[in-house]
Design an enzyme around this catalytic site. Structure first.
Site, short mmCIF file in Angstrom:
data_model
loop_
_atom_site.label_atom_id
_atom_site.label_comp_id
_atom_site.label_asym_id
_atom_site.label_seq_id
_atom_site.Cartn_x
_atom_site.Cartn_y
_atom_site.Cartn_z
N ASP A 151 0.98 -1.31 -0.21
CA ASP A 151 0.04 0.04 0.08
C ASP A 151 0.84 1.22 0.02
O ASP A 151 2.07 1.35 0.36
CB ASP A 151 -0.79 0.09 1.06
CG ASP A 151 -0.35 0.10 2.61
OD1 ASP A 151 0.73 -0.67 2.64
OD2 ASP A 151 -0.68 0.85 3.37
N GLU A 209 0.30 -0.92 5.89
CA GLU A 209 1.22 -0.24 6.73
C GLU A 209 1.28 1.33 6.74
O GLU A 209 1.13 1.80 7.84
CB GLU A 209 2.54 -0.72 6.02
CG GLU A 209 3.91 -0.24 6.99
CD GLU A 209 4.36 1.15 6.88
OE1 GLU A 209 5.11 1.53 7.74
OE2 GLU A 209 3.99 1.87 6.04
#
Length: 458
Positions: A100, A166
């Site tokens: 991400d 994250e």
């Protein structure tokens, strides 16, 4: 240490495969995998699917799946992660990265289209090029090279964990470790999500600050009042907030909260000129704090006010405000418990509240720091980094926080942990014009290939 001839073959294989690795990275960058729920979430699944396909293509894994875990305290699943496993007798390594990325911010500040990777002057520009899709490709490319050079039966168990949230707080990370513990258990954990000393010199991160973030509401009045009729006698919330926040630092900008710890540890030379170059600090601004600059960033606490709720400039009126809310983000010295640090700040604020202001604390979020313990893993990591980059590595502290590393250490206390990097100081992660130094990328792949080969043959 592996034989010279074998190391030469690994070097040649890495050099030969880098054009493909860069091409694959460009394809991943084209997927806008922003994990924040305010954005379209379809690209998150597309990104996981693409990484799963690349992992399968390495020919290394027995199984590669897209997996999720529940977010504690909710019935919601976290973002899709990629989990690959290879089971063989011998040592086992867990390779971590995340797919991400941060939102792009103001697109007008980008010199290139954020989700189109563009190569210029030895760097690859685009959101996620460095943080952390290059980390994903470092793992996959190194694995591919080791399988090619050592053969498909190379003697190393491998777990691949490519997280999907994250950048949004790793909300399901702890539960993921519990749910998939057997698949993730390893002798060595490699986290490819930190920074290097510079574009030529590798870094091995051995200390990370923790964090304590919370919302503070300061209230002095039951309701708003006319500032002309009562100003000068009645305390408004903004005045109280300014005076209260000012107690958090001394006149140099050093944190002045009793109970916050300082880590003892040597730091490399790093002067003010380099700080200015890496941060674009204007000539009219002066650094805060005292002592060596890296000691301030790596070893000491820092407190920042990152948000405020109050009347905007456009909506300002002649009013004594009854309350103000601020978000306070504290970085905690490595080695200090983050919850303990939060309590120290809370106690200080309550004791310092001016004019009888009422304080309320909410949305508390604490993440633990990290201190590496010298071990065989550290020695091996430093060795392969020097051979992969051709330059002796620097053992780094990092001012930022990666709380999930402390979770990994707690869940797998017997595993060595290496926090490695593909970023250099010019990478601008989280900012417009994020980029990856391509020579650094190749060095990182080579260093990890050497690491995996050493483990396979040990």
């Amino acid at each position: 240490m592996i034989a010279v001839e074998l190391e030469a073959r690994l070097r040649a294989a890495v050099a030969a495969t880098m054009p493909q690795a860069v091409s694959q990275l460009c394809e991943l960058v084209a997927i806008p995998s922003i994990s924040w729920p305010a954005f379209d979430q379809a690209p998150m699944r597309a990104s996981a699917d693409a990484i799963r396909s690349l992992a399968v293509q390495t020919g290394v894994f027995d199984e590669v799946q897209i997996a999720t875990a529940r977010i504690p305290g909710t019935d919601d699943a976290g973002q899709p992660a990629v989990l690959g496993t290879r089971d063989v007798a011998g040592k086992r390594v867990l390779l971590y990265a995340h797919h991400d990325v941060q939102p792009i911010g103001d697109e007008a500040l980008w010199q290139t289209t954020p989700f189109v990777a563009v190569e210029r002057d030895g760097r690859l520009y685009g959101r996620g090029t460095a943080d952390d899709k290059a980390g994903v490709l470092t793992h996959l490319t190194a694995l591919k090279v080791v399988r090619e050079v050592l053969g498909e039966d190379f003697g190393l168990g491998v777990s691949l964990f490519v997280e999907g949230e994250e950048e949004y707080g790793s909300r399901s990370f702890g539960q993921f470790l519990v749910d998939y513990r057997d698949a993730l258990a390893a002798d060595l954990i490699v986290v490819a999500d930190s920074g290097n000393w510079d574009s030529q010199t590798p870094g091995l991160t051995v200390a990370l600050r923790g964090n304590a973030r919370f919302t503070l509401r300061v209230r002095t009045l039951a309701h708003a009042l006319h500032s002309g009729m009562f100003g000068g006698a009645v305390p408004d919330a903004m005045l109280a907030t300014i005076k209260l926040l000012d107690t958090l630092w001394d006149e140099t900008g050093t944190v002045a909260v009793p109970g916050l710890a300082v880590r003892e540890g040597a730091v490399p030379d790093y002067d003010e000129q380099r700080l200015r170059e890496e941060t674009d600090l204007p000539a009219t601004s002066t650094p805060i704090g005292t002592g060596p600059i890296l000691e301030r960033i790596w070893n000491r606490p820092a407190i920042t006010v990152t948000g405020i709720d109050h009347a905007s400039v456009a909506a300002a009126s002649n009013t004594l405000s009854p309350e103000v809310s601020v978000v306070i983000s504290a970085r905690v010295a490595p080695g200090q418990d983050a919850t303990q640090a939060y309590q120290a700040i809370r106690t200080h604020l309550l004791a310092s509240a001016p004019f009888g202001a009422q304080l309320e604390f909410s949305e508390v979020d604490c993440g633990q720091g990290f201190e590496a313990t010298p071990s065989w893993a550290t020695e091996l990591g430093l060795s392969v980094l020097e051979r992969g980059y051709g330059v002796a590595p620097v053992e780094l502290g990092v001012g930022g926080s990666i709380p999930f590393i402390s979770e990994l250490a707690a869940e797998f206390p017997d595993a060595g942990i290496l926090v490695t990097a593909v970023l250099d100081p010019q990478a601008s992660p989280h900012s417009p014009n994020e980029s990856l130094h391509l020579a650094t990328f190749e060095h990182a792949v080579l260093a990890e290939a050497l690491l995996l080969a050493e483990l396979a043959l040990s």
